[in-house]
Design an enzyme around this catalytic site. Structure first.
Site, PDB file in Angstrom:
ATOM      1  N   LYS A  32       2.177   7.590 -17.014  1.00  0.00           N
ATOM      2  CA  LYS A  32       2.133   6.963 -15.692  1.00  0.00           C
ATOM      3  C   LYS A  32       2.117   5.441 -15.820  1.00  0.00           C
ATOM      4  O   LYS A  32       1.435   4.890 -16.688  1.00  0.00           O
ATOM      5  CB  LYS A  32       0.891   7.457 -14.956  1.00  0.00           C
ATOM      6  CG  LYS A  32       0.778   7.006 -13.517  1.00  0.00           C
ATOM      7  CD  LYS A  32      -0.444   7.628 -12.862  1.00  0.00           C
ATOM      8  CE  LYS A  32      -0.598   7.194 -11.414  1.00  0.00           C
ATOM      9  NZ  LYS A  32      -1.782   7.820 -10.776  1.00  0.00           N
ATOM     10  N   SER A  36      -0.506   9.669  -6.558  1.00  0.00           N
ATOM     11  CA  SER A  36       0.333   8.598  -7.070  1.00  0.00           C
ATOM     12  C   SER A  36       0.980   8.915  -8.424  1.00  0.00           C
ATOM     13  O   SER A  36       1.829   8.158  -8.896  1.00  0.00           O
ATOM     14  CB  SER A  36      -0.485   7.310  -7.199  1.00  0.00           C
ATOM     15  OG  SER A  36      -1.561   7.469  -8.113  1.00  0.00           O
ATOM     16  N   SER A  65      -4.766  11.755  -6.926  1.00  0.00           N
ATOM     17  CA  SER A  65      -3.456  11.265  -7.360  1.00  0.00           C
ATOM     18  C   SER A  65      -2.789  12.076  -8.446  1.00  0.00           C
ATOM     19  O   SER A  65      -1.594  11.922  -8.687  1.00  0.00           O
ATOM     20  CB  SER A  65      -3.580   9.815  -7.838  1.00  0.00           C
ATOM     21  OG  SER A  65      -3.753   8.950  -6.749  1.00  0.00           O
TER      22      SER A  65
END
Length: 452
Positions: free
Chosen positions: A78, A152, A176
């Site tokens: 990420k 996210s 997320s």
């Protein structure tokens, strides 16, 4: 020729250790799949093609190859965690483009275990929202590319669901990691506080954010968790029956859980009861102030992460979010409300080993330019579809999402499992039972639009 696309991390690592395939062959095949599909999916901000192949050769030359738990396994990271030699943009044009001098500790642990980082994945700006889009692209759900992958950790989830990598590293501050896992039909494990090093942004969102794995099988999730937690293995759990509470009530007042997700949780509860667990309907005593507390912590975390960034280069929704959060930073930093929530919910988990809930309240919204839309609209959409994840960041207790069934839209369904502190092994055990009782399709067929 054997294809390694769609194979589990455990299978790939075993084959590399036994020298039935080289890390370069595995990585090259996954890079080819990324090149073929990512224009449609939008999982990656940056693909490290040449560097990944070089690093794959370095793994092959390691003297300890036969002992590496993730030997030659391609992974994605990420884009809010440092990867040596790459910039960490956190989804924002306001972030510096300076290459990282060192890996984040979680990335370093993956590399030490033999994994090869093939790229960094798309996130919404400052990892604020439950949809992933912005200046670096839009992450779409591989099961239906008209829908968001979630956020996210949306790019990381999309990469795994599309078979571009068998594992990805994400993190979870208000859901997320679990939200995109639920959208994309994956295992997503948010560990309890302090189990895996955090070091996310400037404050870890006051200790709420945790790093964790995205995977297609419980075995792979447990394997990656063990590597990230620097544990020899996930602690073995006795096969004794567990006390499981099932709740389909939204923790946030005024938000309803739709029938398909509620039905999925009830069906999962029925299967666990049939497997011998003590299952009963029981709603946690969520306080009426949970909604306002969640909003205060959510916005305050963004306010801290936005410090030092040029506000003119932030998207309007991010500026509003951070501006609102600045007034809450001092009160949130005390941790008073979080401790009150733990005290309120503690007796419930003294009585029950596991809480089973729907993972989402409704399917993910359309893949769209949400970063260009107003703050209120974004908050309402996010809250309406993902109200079930925030309490467990506030408490700091482990929670995970498990694929379960198929929604009427054709998208994967999912349930959430929550446990008391240091119960990741219990959650993985229950997830493994659900996997055996109701297996899921692990990689999306990447059809364009599976319907509404």
């Amino acid at each position: 020729m054997t294809s390694w696309i769609g194979r589990t991390a455990a299978e790939i690592a075993a084959a590399v250790r036994e020298k039935r395939v080289t890390p370069r062959e595995v990585v090259a095949e996954h890079l080819a799949r990324i090149e073929l599909l990512d224009a449609r999916v939008g999982a990656f901000r940056h693909v490290r093609a040449a560097a990944a192949l070089t690093e794959a050769d370095e793994v092959a030359a390691r003297a300890d190859l036969a002992d590496l738990p993730l030997a030659g396994v391609p992974v994605a990271v990420k884009d809010n965690l440092a990867v040596r030699g790459e910039s960490t943009r956190n989804g924002s044009a306001a972030s510096p483009a300076t290459p990282a001098a060192e890996d984040h500790v979680t990335v370093a642990r993956l590399r030490a275990a033999g994994a090869v980082v093939v790229g960094v994945t798309n996130v919404p700006e400052l990892c604020v929202f439950g949809t992933t889009e912005g200046v670096y692209g839009t992450a779409r759900n591989p099961w239906d590319t008209t829908r968001t992958a979630g956020g996210s950790s949306g790019g990381s989830a999309a990469a795994v669901a599309a078979g571009m990598v068998p594992l990805a590293l994400g993190n979870d501050g208000m859901g997320s990691l679990r939200i995109p896992a639920a959208n994309c039909g994956l295992i997503g494990l948010k560990p309890g506080h302090g189990t895996i090093p955090a070091g996310i942004g400037h404050s870890d969102w006051f200790g709420m954010s945790e790093n964790g794995p995205l995977a297609t099988t419980v075995e792979d999730a447990g394997l990656m968790f063990s590597v990230l937690a620097a544990a020899d293995s996930v602690r073995a759990e006795e096969a004794a029956p567990l006390s499981v509470a099932v709740s389909v009530r939204s923790p946030l007042a005024g938000v309803a859980v739709t029938r398909p997700y509620a039905a999925g949780a009830r069906e999962a509860a029925r299967l666990l009861a049939g497997a011998g667990h003590r299952v009963r309907r029981a709603d946690p005593p969520y306080p009426v102030w949970l909604s306002t507390t969640s909003l205060a912590h959510w916005t305050a975390g963004t306010a801290v992460d936005a410090e030092g960034l040029d506000p003119r280069r932030l998207a309007p929704r991010t500026r509003v979010h951070a501006g609102l959060g600045r007034r809450f930073v001092d009160s949130v930093r005390t941790g008073v409300r979080r401790q009150q929530l733990r005290e309120r919910l503690g007796p419930f988990f003294a009585e029950h080993d596991v809480l089973l809930t729907p993972a989402l309240a409704r399917r993910g919204p359309a893949a769209a330019d949400w970063h260009k839309r107003g703050w209120v609209r974004n908050v309402l959409v996010n809250t309406a579809y993902s109200p079930l994840t925030p309490p467990w960041n506030l408490t700091g207790w482990p929670a995970m999402v498990v694929p379960f069934g198929v929604l009427p839209s054709g998208l994967p369904g999912a349930v959430q499992l929550v446990g008391r502190p240091v119960s990741e092994g219990v959650l993985l055990r229950v997830a493994g039972e659900l996997e055996g009782l109701r297996p899921w399709t692990r990689v999306a067929p990447l059809g364009v639009g599976v319907g509404g």
